[in-house]
Structures are given as C-alpha cells and as structure tokens.
Design a protein around this motif. Structure first.
Motif, PDB file in Angstrom:
ATOM      1  N   ILE A   1      26.676  -1.635  -0.511  1.00 48.81           N
ATOM      2  CA  ILE A   1      27.845  -0.692  -0.612  1.00 48.81           C
ATOM      3  C   ILE A   1      29.066  -1.375  -1.415  1.00 48.81           C
ATOM      4  CG2 ILE A   1      29.746   0.426   0.534  1.00 48.81           C
ATOM      5  CD1 ILE A   1      27.928   1.028   2.762  1.00 48.81           C
ATOM      6  N   GLY A   2      29.089  -2.618  -1.275  1.00 51.04           N
ATOM      7  CA  GLY A   2      30.166  -3.464  -1.897  1.00 51.04           C
ATOM      8  C   GLY A   2      30.093  -3.356  -3.370  1.00 51.04           C
ATOM      9  N   ARG A   3      28.863  -3.686  -3.868  1.00 52.27           N
ATOM     10  CA  ARG A   3      28.489  -3.793  -5.203  1.00 52.27           C
ATOM     11  C   ARG A   3      28.693  -2.392  -5.892  1.00 52.27           C
ATOM     12  NH1 ARG A   3      24.328  -2.663  -8.574  1.00 52.27           N
ATOM     13  NH2 ARG A   3      23.778  -3.887 -10.676  1.00 52.27           N
ATOM     14  N   GLU A   4      28.341  -1.295  -5.203  1.00 47.56           N
ATOM     15  CA  GLU A   4      28.539   0.200  -5.850  1.00 47.56           C
ATOM     16  C   GLU A   4      29.747   0.571  -5.721  1.00 47.56           C
ATOM     17  OE1 GLU A   4      26.327   1.920  -7.502  1.00 47.56           O
ATOM     18  OE2 GLU A   4      24.711   0.365  -6.693  1.00 47.56           O
ATOM     19  N   LEU A   5      30.500   0.060  -4.893  1.00 47.94           N
ATOM     20  CA  LEU A   5      31.934   0.257  -4.883  1.00 47.94           C
ATOM     21  C   LEU A   5      32.828  -0.332  -6.117  1.00 47.94           C
ATOM     22  CD1 LEU A   5      33.281   0.331  -1.191  1.00 47.94           C
ATOM     23  CD2 LEU A   5      33.605   2.169  -2.803  1.00 47.94           C
ATOM     24  N   ALA A   6      32.446  -1.574  -6.248  1.00 51.32           N
ATOM     25  CA  ALA A   6      33.067  -2.405  -7.371  1.00 51.32           C
ATOM     26  C   ALA A   6      32.697  -1.544  -8.575  1.00 51.32           C
ATOM     27  CB  ALA A   6      32.518  -3.690  -7.397  1.00 51.32           C
ATOM     28  N   LEU A   7      31.530  -1.034  -8.725  1.00 51.07           N
ATOM     29  CA  LEU A   7      31.266  -0.446  -9.942  1.00 51.07           C
ATOM     30  C   LEU A   7      31.951   1.072 -10.340  1.00 51.07           C
ATOM     31  CD1 LEU A   7      27.256  -0.864  -9.990  1.00 51.07           C
ATOM     32  CD2 LEU A   7      28.757  -1.606 -11.821  1.00 51.07           C
ATOM     33  N   VAL A   8      32.051   1.521  -8.912  1.00 48.45           N
ATOM     34  CA  VAL A   8      32.872   2.778  -9.058  1.00 48.45           C
ATOM     35  C   VAL A   8      34.189   2.837  -9.361  1.00 48.45           C
ATOM     36  CG1 VAL A   8      33.754   4.871  -7.766  1.00 48.45           C
ATOM     37  CG2 VAL A   8      31.327   3.977  -7.465  1.00 48.45           C
ATOM     38  N   LEU A   9      34.849   1.816  -8.754  1.00 48.55           N
ATOM     39  CA  LEU A   9      36.339   1.213  -9.187  1.00 48.55           C
ATOM     40  C   LEU A   9      36.538   0.986 -10.617  1.00 48.55           C
ATOM     41  CD1 LEU A   9      37.015  -0.775  -5.934  1.00 48.55           C
ATOM     42  CD2 LEU A   9      38.063   1.522  -6.449  1.00 48.55           C
ATOM     43  N   SER A  10      35.691   0.286 -11.308  1.00 50.35           N
ATOM     44  CA  SER A  10      35.579  -0.157 -12.578  1.00 50.35           C
ATOM     45  C   SER A  10      35.499   1.149 -13.536  1.00 50.35           C
ATOM     46  CB  SER A  10      34.403  -1.125 -13.020  1.00 50.35           C
ATOM     47  OG  SER A  10      33.281  -0.552 -13.032  1.00 50.35           O
ATOM     48  N   LYS A  11      34.934   2.072 -12.871  1.00 50.38           N
ATOM     49  CA  LYS A  11      34.813   3.467 -13.854  1.00 50.38           C
ATOM     50  C   LYS A  11      36.078   4.148 -13.497  1.00 50.38           C
ATOM     51  CE  LYS A  11      29.919   3.304 -13.887  1.00 50.38           C
ATOM     52  NZ  LYS A  11      28.639   3.873 -13.197  1.00 50.38           N
ATOM     53  N   ASN A  12      37.005   3.898 -12.708  1.00 50.54           N
ATOM     54  CA  ASN A  12      38.131   4.799 -12.242  1.00 50.54           C
ATOM     55  C   ASN A  12      39.401   4.077 -12.679  1.00 50.54           C
ATOM     56  OD1 ASN A  12      37.158   7.633 -11.136  1.00 50.54           O
ATOM     57  ND2 ASN A  12      35.558   6.114 -10.390  1.00 50.54           N
ATOM     58  N   ASN A  13      39.587   3.291 -13.399  1.00 49.81           N
ATOM     59  CA  ASN A  13      40.780   2.561 -14.241  1.00 49.81           C
ATOM     60  C   ASN A  13      41.157   1.310 -13.054  1.00 49.81           C
ATOM     61  OD1 ASN A  13      42.828   2.743 -16.510  1.00 49.81           O
ATOM     62  ND2 ASN A  13      44.147   3.728 -14.947  1.00 49.81           N
ATOM     63  N   TYR A  14      40.318   0.782 -12.674  1.00 48.97           N
ATOM     64  CA  TYR A  14      40.590  -0.221 -11.669  1.00 48.97           C
ATOM     65  C   TYR A  14      40.026  -1.882 -12.638  1.00 48.97           C
ATOM     66  CZ  TYR A  14      41.933   2.071  -7.374  1.00 48.97           C
ATOM     67  OH  TYR A  14      42.693   2.929  -6.272  1.00 48.97           O
ATOM     68  N   LYS A  15      40.888  -2.545 -12.335  1.00 55.63           N
ATOM     69  CA  LYS A  15      40.466  -4.100 -12.647  1.00 55.63           C
ATOM     70  C   LYS A  15      40.220  -4.536 -11.419  1.00 55.63           C
ATOM     71  CE  LYS A  15      40.444  -7.667 -15.582  1.00 55.63           C
ATOM     72  NZ  LYS A  15      40.143  -7.809 -16.812  1.00 55.63           N
ATOM     73  N   VAL A  16      38.978  -5.266 -11.159  1.00 53.91           N
ATOM     74  CA  VAL A  16      38.266  -5.509  -9.894  1.00 53.91           C
ATOM     75  C   VAL A  16      37.945  -6.913  -9.745  1.00 53.91           C
ATOM     76  CG1 VAL A  16      36.506  -4.818  -8.182  1.00 53.91           C
ATOM     77  CG2 VAL A  16      37.259  -2.988  -9.851  1.00 53.91           C
ATOM     78  N   GLY A  17      38.680  -7.641  -8.896  1.00 60.16           N
ATOM     79  CA  GLY A  17      38.073  -8.849  -8.474  1.00 60.16           C
ATOM     80  C   GLY A  17      36.858  -8.970  -7.578  1.00 60.16           C
ATOM     81  N   ILE A  18      36.035  -9.406  -7.723  1.00 64.61           N
ATOM     82  CA  ILE A  18      34.575  -9.293  -6.793  1.00 64.61           C
ATOM     83  C   ILE A  18      34.214 -10.687  -6.234  1.00 64.61           C
ATOM     84  CG2 ILE A  18      33.641  -7.300  -8.048  1.00 64.61           C
ATOM     85  CD1 ILE A  18      32.014  -9.172  -9.732  1.00 64.61           C
ATOM     86  N   THR A  19      34.058 -10.726  -5.005  1.00 66.10           N
ATOM     87  CA  THR A  19      33.700 -11.984  -4.315  1.00 66.10           C
ATOM     88  C   THR A  19      32.498 -11.822  -3.446  1.00 66.10           C
ATOM     89  OG1 THR A  19      34.582 -11.558  -2.140  1.00 66.10           O
ATOM     90  CG2 THR A  19      35.972 -12.022  -3.824  1.00 66.10           C
TER      91      THR A  19
ATOM     92  N   GLN B   1      15.050   5.705  11.546  1.00 67.41           N
ATOM     93  CA  GLN B   1      16.426   5.882  10.637  1.00 67.41           C
ATOM     94  C   GLN B   1      16.300   7.260  10.026  1.00 67.41           C
ATOM     95  OE1 GLN B   1      17.204   2.862   7.738  1.00 67.41           O
ATOM     96  NE2 GLN B   1      17.348   1.228   9.529  1.00 67.41           N
ATOM     97  N   PHE B   2      17.189   7.968   9.774  1.00 74.10           N
ATOM     98  CA  PHE B   2      17.430   9.439   9.395  1.00 74.10           C
ATOM     99  C   PHE B   2      18.787   9.603   8.762  1.00 74.10           C
ATOM    100  CE2 PHE B   2      19.148   9.457  13.659  1.00 74.10           C
ATOM    101  CZ  PHE B   2      20.395  10.282  13.592  1.00 74.10           C
ATOM    102  N   TRP B   3      18.801  10.419   7.880  1.00 72.48           N
ATOM    103  CA  TRP B   3      19.881  10.789   7.295  1.00 72.48           C
ATOM    104  C   TRP B   3      20.346   9.483   6.295  1.00 72.48           C
ATOM    105  CZ3 TRP B   3      23.472  13.831  10.888  1.00 72.48           C
ATOM    106  CH2 TRP B   3      22.973  15.022  11.412  1.00 72.48           C
ATOM    107  N   VAL B   4      19.309   8.907   5.771  1.00 75.20           N
ATOM    108  CA  VAL B   4      19.754   7.711   4.870  1.00 75.20           C
ATOM    109  C   VAL B   4      20.316   7.796   3.714  1.00 75.20           C
ATOM    110  CG1 VAL B   4      18.607   5.415   4.239  1.00 75.20           C
ATOM    111  CG2 VAL B   4      18.101   6.403   6.374  1.00 75.20           C
ATOM    112  N   ALA B   5      21.611   7.472   3.307  1.00 80.58           N
ATOM    113  CA  ALA B   5      21.983   7.476   1.937  1.00 80.58           C
ATOM    114  C   ALA B   5      21.932   6.372   0.990  1.00 80.58           C
ATOM    115  CB  ALA B   5      23.522   7.768   2.209  1.00 80.58           C
ATOM    116  N   SER B   6      21.797   6.764  -0.201  1.00 79.65           N
ATOM    117  CA  SER B   6      21.813   5.564  -1.051  1.00 79.65           C
ATOM    118  C   SER B   6      23.160   4.722  -1.016  1.00 79.65           C
ATOM    119  CB  SER B   6      21.434   6.053  -2.588  1.00 79.65           C
ATOM    120  OG  SER B   6      22.734   6.661  -2.938  1.00 79.65           O
ATOM    121  N   PRO B   7      23.184   3.593  -1.465  1.00 76.36           N
ATOM    122  CA  PRO B   7      24.502   3.025  -1.632  1.00 76.36           C
ATOM    123  C   PRO B   7      25.365   3.620  -2.748  1.00 76.36           C
ATOM    124  CG  PRO B   7      22.731   1.365  -1.695  1.00 76.36           C
ATOM    125  CD  PRO B   7      21.916   2.604  -1.699  1.00 76.36           C
ATOM    126  N   LYS B   8      24.918   4.159  -3.763  1.00 79.94           N
ATOM    127  CA  LYS B   8      25.512   4.735  -4.628  1.00 79.94           C
ATOM    128  C   LYS B   8      26.603   6.008  -4.280  1.00 79.94           C
ATOM    129  CE  LYS B   8      25.300   6.559  -9.577  1.00 79.94           C
ATOM    130  NZ  LYS B   8      24.683   6.614 -10.612  1.00 79.94           N
TER     131      LYS B   8
END
Length: 238
Positions: free
Chosen positions: A14-32, A190-197
């Motif tokens: 989730i963290g990786r995908e969130l960083a990518l989404v933020l970068s596409k929405n006008n954010y400069k992103v620090g990633i750790t 497991q059920f209702w498994v979502a993709s990280p994206k």
C-alpha cells in the motif's frame, strides 16, 4: 501549488502505491523504508517526484531522519505511516509479539507524537496511518497484531480529540483495510481481497476529503459493523 508528503513504508504494498498516486497528484514525495534498492527503483519510475531516505523507523534516530527529509522536501503537508508488521502466532512466541509491538506500538507512538507536534508548531497538517479492521476485536491467531492495531486506532482518536480541543487545523485519518494483496495478508479463507493499487486510490480519495476514518475497500465497513456488535459469547467461539 505542489504539496509535500512523506510515506513511511514505501518500499512495497500500500505504501508504494500511495507514493505513486501522490506523485501523480501534484505532490513531491519523500519515501522511506529499510530497503534502499526498492526506494531507488521507485524513484526511477517518476524522476523528480521522489526523494528517498532508507532507514528503519524503529531505530532511535528515526525522527531525525524524517526531519532531514523534510529539509530536502522544503516543507511537509502530509505524513503517511504505512509501515507495519504482524505474524500469525498461535504458539505465542514472544519474539514475534515483541517485534510486532516494537513497530506497531513503540515506533508508531514516537512518530505520531513527533508529527503532531510538528504540525501543531506550523499550524496545520495531515497525518494518515494504515491501521486495520483487525484492530476492532482480538485475535486468537495473531493476538499482538490485532491488539497493536487497536492501540493505533485509539491513539489516533486521542490525537484527533487533542487537535479539536487545541482548535488546530490538523487532520488525522485512520485507514482500516480489510484484506489487501500484500505480504501482510496472512491466513486462509481470505475474501474481498483488494489490489494495493485499488486500496491506494480509495485511500487518496479519503485523504483528499480529509476523512477521520475509512475502511478499505468500502464494503469492509459492513464487516466492521457486524464485528463490533457481535456479543462476546459468540465472538469467543469463532
């Protein structure tokens, strides 16, 4: 206007995908994260959008690293805590419980407190933490994980109350995923498994709307209602 964000735990899931989404929405992103190679690979996906810094958020000087990252970003509007751990532990192996609590409770508390005081000083800010629907009740097979997520949920609620009393413009968003297809998803049935994206896109929408809490995916809110109202005598037998 370009906003500044930090994602703690951006090497995968989730963290990786969130960083990518933020970068596409006008954010400069620090990633750790701990794995430098994965952070560098993420940087290469969108040159100029990311600034990476590899460190373990359970280490003593984690907040110093975060302050250095803020200097490189030249400010901070949004902090996302997406780092977490937990294992199935029916045998109650103490080392597993200790590792879980070191990250999910001790490191979480330190970073949440640091972030709140940072945003209190600057007058505004947004903190997001990936908790879990597991934090709503205890678990026989992963007791420390569910307990640590309950701690996170309550800690965020406390900070939200604190911000209200102080009349501060600080948003605290509690993200409660169900099953997401990451390394953290363990166990059978497991059920209702979502993709990280998909999870990241729904989380970004909640961030944009400054939600106090959100279930990921949305249908898990129904499960949350059922879980919370189950009587103790029935829950013990599950």
């Amino acid at each position: 206007m370009i906003k500044k964000a930090i994602v703690i735990g951006a090497t995968s899931g989730i963290g990786r995908e969130l960083a990518l989404v933020l970068s596409k929405n006008n954010y400069k992103v620090g990633i750790t994260g701990r794995r430098s190679a994965l952070l560098k690979a993420l940087e290469q996906k969108s040159p100029g959008s990311f600034i990476s810094m590899a460190f373990d958020c359970t280490e003593e000087h984690a907040t110093i690293h975060l302050e250095q990252l803020i200097e490189k970003l030249e400010g901070l509007d949004l902090l996302i805590f997406s780092s977490g751990t937990g294992d199935l532990n029916e045998a109650l192996v103490y080392d597993i419980e200790k590792m879980t609590n070191t990250l999910n409770v001790v490191a979480f508390s330190k970073i949440m407190g640091w972030a709140f005081k940072l945003f209190q000083k600057q007058g505004n800010g947004h903190v997001v933490a990936i908790t879990s629907i597991g934090g709503l009740r205890g678990s026989a097979i992963a007791p420390a994980y569910n307990a640590s997520k309950a701690y996170q949920i309550n800690y965020l609620e406390g900070l939200r109350q604190k911000a209200k009393k102080l009349k501060m413009d600080i948003t605290l968003t509690d993200v409660r995923p169900g099953f997401v297809n990451t390394a953290m998803a363990k166990g059978d049935g497991q059920f209702w498994v979502a993709s990280p994206k998909k999870a990241a896109n729904q989380i970004f929408l909640a961030i944009s709307r400054k939600k106090d809490r959100v279930y990921i995916t949305k249908r898990w809110q129904l499960i949350a209602i059922i879980v919370k109202i189950l009587p103790n005598w029935l829950y013990k037998r599950m």
